[in-house]
Design a protein around this motif. Structure first.
Motif, PDB file in Angstrom:
ATOM      1  N   VAL A 310       1.511   4.655 -12.947  1.00  0.00           N
ATOM      2  CA  VAL A 310       0.104   5.171 -12.472  1.00  0.00           C
ATOM      3  C   VAL A 310       0.388   6.096 -11.480  1.00  0.00           C
ATOM      4  CG1 VAL A 310      -0.912   2.500 -13.058  1.00  0.00           C
ATOM      5  CG2 VAL A 310       0.453   2.698 -10.934  1.00  0.00           C
ATOM      6  N   VAL A 311      -0.937   6.130 -11.246  1.00  0.00           N
ATOM      7  CA  VAL A 311      -0.851   6.789  -9.724  1.00  0.00           C
ATOM      8  C   VAL A 311      -1.655   6.171  -8.493  1.00  0.00           C
ATOM      9  CG1 VAL A 311      -3.030   8.539 -10.604  1.00  0.00           C
ATOM     10  CG2 VAL A 311      -1.181   9.700  -8.711  1.00  0.00           C
ATOM     11  N   VAL A 312      -1.206   6.122  -7.341  1.00  0.00           N
ATOM     12  CA  VAL A 312      -1.784   6.265  -6.029  1.00  0.00           C
ATOM     13  C   VAL A 312      -3.053   7.367  -5.348  1.00  0.00           C
ATOM     14  CG1 VAL A 312      -2.397   4.754  -4.011  1.00  0.00           C
ATOM     15  CG2 VAL A 312       0.073   4.878  -6.098  1.00  0.00           C
ATOM     16  N   THR A 313      -4.777   6.791  -5.634  1.00  0.00           N
ATOM     17  CA  THR A 313      -5.495   7.321  -5.663  1.00  0.00           C
ATOM     18  C   THR A 313      -6.038   7.508  -3.638  1.00  0.00           C
ATOM     19  OG1 THR A 313      -7.026   6.427  -6.075  1.00  0.00           O
ATOM     20  CG2 THR A 313      -5.802   7.665  -7.477  1.00  0.00           C
ATOM     21  N   GLY A 314      -5.654   6.341  -3.155  1.00  0.00           N
ATOM     22  CA  GLY A 314      -6.418   5.327  -1.948  1.00  0.00           C
ATOM     23  C   GLY A 314      -5.278   4.518  -1.611  1.00  0.00           C
ATOM     24  N   VAL A 315      -5.761   3.765  -0.022  1.00  0.00           N
ATOM     25  CA  VAL A 315      -5.113   3.209   0.575  1.00  0.00           C
ATOM     26  C   VAL A 315      -5.739   2.763   1.728  1.00  0.00           C
ATOM     27  CG1 VAL A 315      -3.071   4.110   2.028  1.00  0.00           C
ATOM     28  CG2 VAL A 315      -2.640   1.005   0.984  1.00  0.00           C
ATOM     29  N   ASP A 316      -6.599   1.549   1.638  1.00  0.00           N
ATOM     30  CA  ASP A 316      -7.335   0.971   2.961  1.00  0.00           C
ATOM     31  C   ASP A 316      -6.657  -0.371   3.122  1.00  0.00           C
ATOM     32  OD1 ASP A 316      -8.623  -1.222   1.421  1.00  0.00           O
ATOM     33  OD2 ASP A 316      -9.891  -0.192   1.054  1.00  0.00           O
ATOM     34  N   ASP A 317      -7.251  -1.651   4.459  1.00  0.00           N
ATOM     35  CA  ASP A 317      -6.378  -2.465   5.030  1.00  0.00           C
ATOM     36  C   ASP A 317      -6.277  -3.843   4.356  1.00  0.00           C
ATOM     37  OD1 ASP A 317      -9.158  -2.447   5.137  1.00  0.00           O
ATOM     38  OD2 ASP A 317      -8.979  -3.399   7.395  1.00  0.00           O
TER      39      ASP A 317
END
Length: 369
Positions: A310-317
């Motif tokens: 899969v491809v990572v499109t974002g991250v938050d806390d």
């Protein structure tokens, strides 16, 4: 309507639900068989609003397995009960139920010309983020709307990424890599031709069953040959994916492929780091302008222990967000595979594959000359 009771649907409600469906919709109606399935399915929540023994409304939500995403599948209020706030009450209860089940977002589709429903959703803080053309049986377009039903930090790293659906059961790696490459607007056009070209370059030849998947070093080389700066991280320097293969012959071929990829990476200047891929590593990549393709186990998505890219499109806390190229057309829409929120604790489990707990990822960005 103050005495209206909202409760879970039961099999004894089937005839009333079907009658309500007939009264509310002229197209795209749920069948009695579908209602029976949703009442019994563990991944669905079907609530009804009942007044004096009469069912006036229902709401149906599907909770996607292995993710923190819920989808409002259908919401119906009988004509005689409209205007009394029943739809908003029912939707609030569905959101609360989904949040209690650990879901972070509720998504839905609504006919573009259904101004009354759109106003309801906007009043409950749903926001339009796309649309489908010719979506319904009557060729009406649909708006795509989303609401965050649990509070999350708005701070975090994001990477704008187009979504692409893999066209074979074994080409999730190429599909994910293409999405990553196309995110930089380098003139990369996602296509089946490129998907299959990359698969031929990156395949492990064999896998536990069927065609081989893709090796992280094979994907890294494919990106490098297309003029990207590449970092490949693997927490194991031994040949990969062998523990699920019984045939000694297949294992020997896969080992040859692995060793050849290692040799090619050294010759072509691909950085290979044999180290643990932590969440901090992935977050740092995103913050430094990389697109990240990561291997996961599908166990928490479909109950199977298969390697999947899969491809990572974002991250938050609280979450990582993924584009999943594998669309199950029987139960999913494309929206269900885009920016899928995965809680950090789930991501930690999901990104460890097999008995050896393999963690691997490929990070790319345009090469500077």
């Amino acid at each position: 309507m103050d005495t209206t009771d909202i409760r879970r649907a039961q099999l004894g409600d089937l005839n009333a639900l079907l009658a309500l469906e007939q009264a509310c919709f002229s197209n795209d109606r749920l069948s009695k068989r579908s209602f029976r399935h949703f009442i019994q399915a563990s991944q669905s929540t079907l609530l009804v609003a009942e007044h004096s023994g009469v069912i006036l409304a229902y709401g149906l939500v599907w909770h996607h397995k292995g993710t923190r995403l819920a989808r409002l599948y259908s919401l119906a209020v009988s004509p005689e009960a409209r205007g009394a706030g029943l739809a908003s009450r029912l939707l609030a209860r569905l959101e609360q139920n989904a949040a209690e089940r650990g879901r972070l977002y509720m998504r839905l589709e609504v006919a573009k010309n259904n101004t009354r429903a759109i106003a309801l959703y906007q009043a409950r803080d749903y926001r339009i983020f796309g649309e489908y053309s010719d979506y319904y049986d009557d060729h009406t377009d649909a708006l795509r709307m989303q609401k965050q039903i649990r509070t999350l930090s708005q701070e975090g790293a994001q990477h704008s990424t187009p979504w692409y659906q893999q066209t074979t059961e074994f080409s999730c790696g190429p599909a994910s890599l293409m999405m990553a490459m196309a995110s930089f607007a380098k003139g990369v056009e996602c296509s089946q031709t490129m998907e299959l070209d990359i698969w031929r370059e990156a395949t492990t030849i064999f896998m536990t069953s069927g065609h081989g998947g893709c090796h992280p070093l094979g994907l890294a080389l494919a990106a490098r040959r297309r003029e990207f700066e590449v970092q490949a991280w693997i927490n194991n320097d031994q040949p990969l994916f062998l523990d699920g293969v019984r045939s000694d012959h297949k294992k020997s071929i896969m080992a040859v492929v692995h060793n050849h990829f290692v040799t090619q990476c050294a010759a072509e200047g691909v950085a290979v780091n044999y180290a643990e891929v932590s969440q901090d590593t992935v977050e740092d990549w995103l913050q430094n302008g990389f697109a990240v393709v990561v291997l996961i186990s599908t166990y928490r998505l479909d109950g199977k222990k298969a390697p999947h890219w899969v491809v990572v499109t974002g991250v938050d806390d609280q979450c990582f967000y993924l584009h999943d190229p594998d669309l199950d057309t029987k139960t999913q829409l494309a929206i269900d595979c885009q920016h899928v929120p995965i809680a950090r604790e789930d991501f930690a489990r999901m990104t460890a594959f097999g008995s050896n707990r393999l963690r691997t990822a490929v990070a790319i960005r345009p090469a500077t000359h």
